[in-house]
Design a protein around this motif. Structure first.
Motif, PDB file in Angstrom:
ATOM      1  N   UNK A  37       0.822  -1.213   0.000  1.00 35.06           N
ATOM      2  CA  UNK A  37       0.000   0.000   0.000  1.00 35.06           C
ATOM      3  C   UNK A  37       0.859   1.267   0.000  1.00 35.06           C
ATOM      4  N   UNK A  38       0.445   2.224  -0.819  1.00 32.35           N
ATOM      5  CA  UNK A  38       1.162   3.482  -0.907  1.00 32.35           C
ATOM      6  C   UNK A  38       2.315   3.463  -1.892  1.00 32.35           C
ATOM      7  N   UNK A  39       2.821   2.283  -2.210  1.00 35.93           N
ATOM      8  CA  UNK A  39       3.934   2.158  -3.160  1.00 35.93           C
ATOM      9  C   UNK A  39       3.439   1.635  -4.497  1.00 35.93           C
ATOM     10  N   UNK A  40       2.620   0.586  -4.461  1.00 28.57           N
ATOM     11  CA  UNK A  40       2.059   0.042  -5.691  1.00 28.57           C
ATOM     12  C   UNK A  40       0.870   0.903  -6.105  1.00 28.57           C
ATOM     13  N   UNK A  41       0.894   1.386  -7.332  1.00 25.95           N
ATOM     14  CA  UNK A  41      -0.130   2.302  -7.817  1.00 25.95           C
ATOM     15  C   UNK A  41      -1.128   1.599  -8.732  1.00 25.95           C
ATOM     16  N   UNK A  42      -0.642   0.770  -9.659  1.00 25.40           N
ATOM     17  CA  UNK A  42      -1.537   0.110 -10.611  1.00 25.40           C
ATOM     18  C   UNK A  42      -0.836  -1.086 -11.243  1.00 25.40           C
ATOM     19  N   UNK A  43      -1.638  -2.047 -11.693  1.00 29.36           N
ATOM     20  CA  UNK A  43      -1.120  -3.222 -12.394  1.00 29.36           C
ATOM     21  C   UNK A  43      -2.086  -3.608 -13.509  1.00 29.36           C
ATOM     22  N   UNK A  44      -1.526  -4.171 -14.560  1.00 28.78           N
ATOM     23  CA  UNK A  44      -2.325  -4.655 -15.670  1.00 28.78           C
ATOM     24  C   UNK A  44      -1.577  -5.765 -16.379  1.00 28.78           C
ATOM     25  N   UNK A  45      -2.226  -6.377 -17.316  1.00 26.31           N
ATOM     26  CA  UNK A  45      -1.576  -7.468 -18.053  1.00 26.31           C
ATOM     27  C   UNK A  45      -1.848  -7.312 -19.537  1.00 26.31           C
ATOM     28  N   UNK A  46      -0.903  -7.817 -20.304  1.00 23.03           N
ATOM     29  CA  UNK A  46      -1.006  -7.778 -21.753  1.00 23.03           C
ATOM     30  C   UNK A  46      -0.056  -8.831 -22.303  1.00 23.03           C
ATOM     31  N   UNK A  47       0.247  -8.765 -23.584  1.00 21.94           N
ATOM     32  CA  UNK A  47       1.242  -9.646 -24.180  1.00 21.94           C
ATOM     33  C   UNK A  47       2.170  -8.808 -25.055  1.00 21.94           C
ATOM     34  N   UNK A  48       3.341  -9.352 -25.319  1.00 22.43           N
ATOM     35  CA  UNK A  48       4.261  -8.719 -26.249  1.00 22.43           C
ATOM     36  C   UNK A  48       3.746  -8.957 -27.670  1.00 22.43           C
ATOM     37  N   UNK A  49       4.355  -8.313 -28.644  1.00 20.47           N
ATOM     38  CA  UNK A  49       3.954  -8.513 -30.035  1.00 20.47           C
ATOM     39  C   UNK A  49       4.090  -9.966 -30.462  1.00 20.47           C
ATOM     40  N   UNK A  50       5.049 -10.689 -29.855  1.00 22.76           N
ATOM     41  CA  UNK A  50       5.228 -12.096 -30.221  1.00 22.76           C
ATOM     42  C   UNK A  50       4.461 -13.055 -29.297  1.00 22.76           C
ATOM     43  N   UNK A  51       3.550 -12.513 -28.465  1.00 26.72           N
ATOM     44  CA  UNK A  51       2.644 -13.357 -27.688  1.00 26.72           C
ATOM     45  C   UNK A  51       3.092 -13.740 -26.291  1.00 26.72           C
ATOM     46  N   UNK A  52       4.252 -13.270 -25.840  1.00 27.63           N
ATOM     47  CA  UNK A  52       4.695 -13.607 -24.477  1.00 27.63           C
ATOM     48  C   UNK A  52       3.892 -12.813 -23.455  1.00 27.63           C
ATOM     49  N   UNK A  53       3.534 -13.450 -22.323  1.00 26.00           N
ATOM     50  CA  UNK A  53       2.774 -12.731 -21.296  1.00 26.00           C
ATOM     51  C   UNK A  53       3.600 -11.598 -20.697  1.00 26.00           C
ATOM     52  N   UNK A  54       2.894 -10.507 -20.346  1.00 25.50           N
ATOM     53  CA  UNK A  54       3.563  -9.343 -19.784  1.00 25.50           C
ATOM     54  C   UNK A  54       2.713  -8.767 -18.654  1.00 25.50           C
ATOM     55  N   UNK A  55       3.385  -8.385 -17.570  1.00 22.83           N
ATOM     56  CA  UNK A  55       2.753  -7.704 -16.449  1.00 22.83           C
ATOM     57  C   UNK A  55       3.226  -6.259 -16.458  1.00 22.83           C
ATOM     58  N   UNK A  56       2.284  -5.328 -16.476  1.00 22.10           N
ATOM     59  CA  UNK A  56       2.604  -3.904 -16.435  1.00 22.10           C
ATOM     60  C   UNK A  56       2.323  -3.425 -15.018  1.00 22.10           C
ATOM     61  N   UNK A  57       3.332  -2.857 -14.365  1.00 23.29           N
ATOM     62  CA  UNK A  57       3.186  -2.388 -12.991  1.00 23.29           C
ATOM     63  C   UNK A  57       3.630  -0.937 -12.900  1.00 23.29           C
ATOM     64  N   UNK A  58       2.899  -0.160 -12.119  1.00 22.64           N
ATOM     65  CA  UNK A  58       3.259   1.229 -11.856  1.00 22.64           C
ATOM     66  C   UNK A  58       3.430   1.345 -10.350  1.00 22.64           C
ATOM     67  N   UNK A  59       4.597   1.867  -9.936  1.00 23.07           N
ATOM     68  CA  UNK A  59       4.809   2.023  -8.506  1.00 23.07           C
ATOM     69  C   UNK A  59       5.684   3.223  -8.193  1.00 23.07           C
ATOM     70  N   UNK A  60       5.663   3.583  -6.934  1.00 23.42           N
ATOM     71  CA  UNK A  60       6.469   4.671  -6.415  1.00 23.42           C
ATOM     72  C   UNK A  60       7.610   4.041  -5.630  1.00 23.42           C
ATOM     73  N   UNK A  61       8.833   4.181  -6.126  1.00 23.41           N
ATOM     74  CA  UNK A  61      10.001   3.612  -5.453  1.00 23.41           C
ATOM     75  C   UNK A  61      10.867   4.762  -4.966  1.00 23.41           C
ATOM     76  N   UNK A  62      10.870   4.982  -3.658  1.00 22.01           N
ATOM     77  CA  UNK A  62      11.682   6.052  -3.085  1.00 22.01           C
ATOM     78  C   UNK A  62      11.350   7.418  -3.641  1.00 22.01           C
ATOM     79  N   UNK A  63      10.075   7.668  -3.973  1.00 23.45           N
ATOM     80  CA  UNK A  63       9.665   8.944  -4.519  1.00 23.45           C
ATOM     81  C   UNK A  63       9.789   9.045  -6.028  1.00 23.45           C
TER      82      UNK A  63
END
Length: 170
Positions: A37-63
């Protein structure tokens, strides 16, 4: 290498009940935020152009706002290895950092299992001027560390986990 954080946690479940790759690659946004809490802002999932799974994460690391594009290089039930060329917004502007996130689960003799969570960061060519700044920030204790119990508990949704080891190199 800029830094490496390694943590372990005991997961109160048999190894057959754990699927690290499924959890991390299908992690709902709200669950991601509950892990830090407070550091992790958002997460999502998608794939690369060649179909590999990908996790997209947005966070606050040390400001610093960091957007991670974790591509699964290994995604098995008991081992997940992801690599990201991450974007970080600093006072000097946007930079790129390579982050590697490795999670492994191994069985214990008592019917529980051990989760090992390791995050390693490396400088890219555009990052080199920021390397000293982040080392100082880490040395001052300003970079947050993941809570292994939080990940393990979220991983198993309702089982308990206790973190019992944490190592940080910066």
């Amino acid at each position: 290498m800029i830094s490496e954080t390694a943590q372990t946690a005991t997961v109160d479940a048999p190894i057959e009940a754990v699927d690290i790759a499924d959890w991390v690659l299908n992690l709902p946004d709200a669950e991601y935020r509950r892990c830090a809490p407070g550091e992790h802002i958002a997460a999502g999932r998608t794939t690369t152009d060649d179909g590999r799974p990908m996790s997209i994460n947005v966070e606050n690391i040390g400001g610093t706002l960091v957007i991670q594009h974790y591509v699964a290089e290994v995604h098995e039930a008991h081992h997940c290895h992801l690599v990201s060329l991450s974007d970080a917004q600093t006072e000097q502007g946007w930079i790129k950092v390579q982050a590697t996130w490795d999670m492994r689960v191994e069985p214990n003799d008592d019917g529980t299992c051990r989760l090992t969570n390791t995050v390693t960061t490396h400088a890219t060519q555009g990052f080199l001027p920021m390397k000293a700044y982040l080392r100082d920030t880490a040395a001052n204790g300003e970079l947050p560390l993941y809570q292994p119990g939080g990940y393990a508990a979220a991983l198993l949704r309702g089982t308990t986990a206790t973190g019992d080891k944490e190592e940080v190199t910066a």
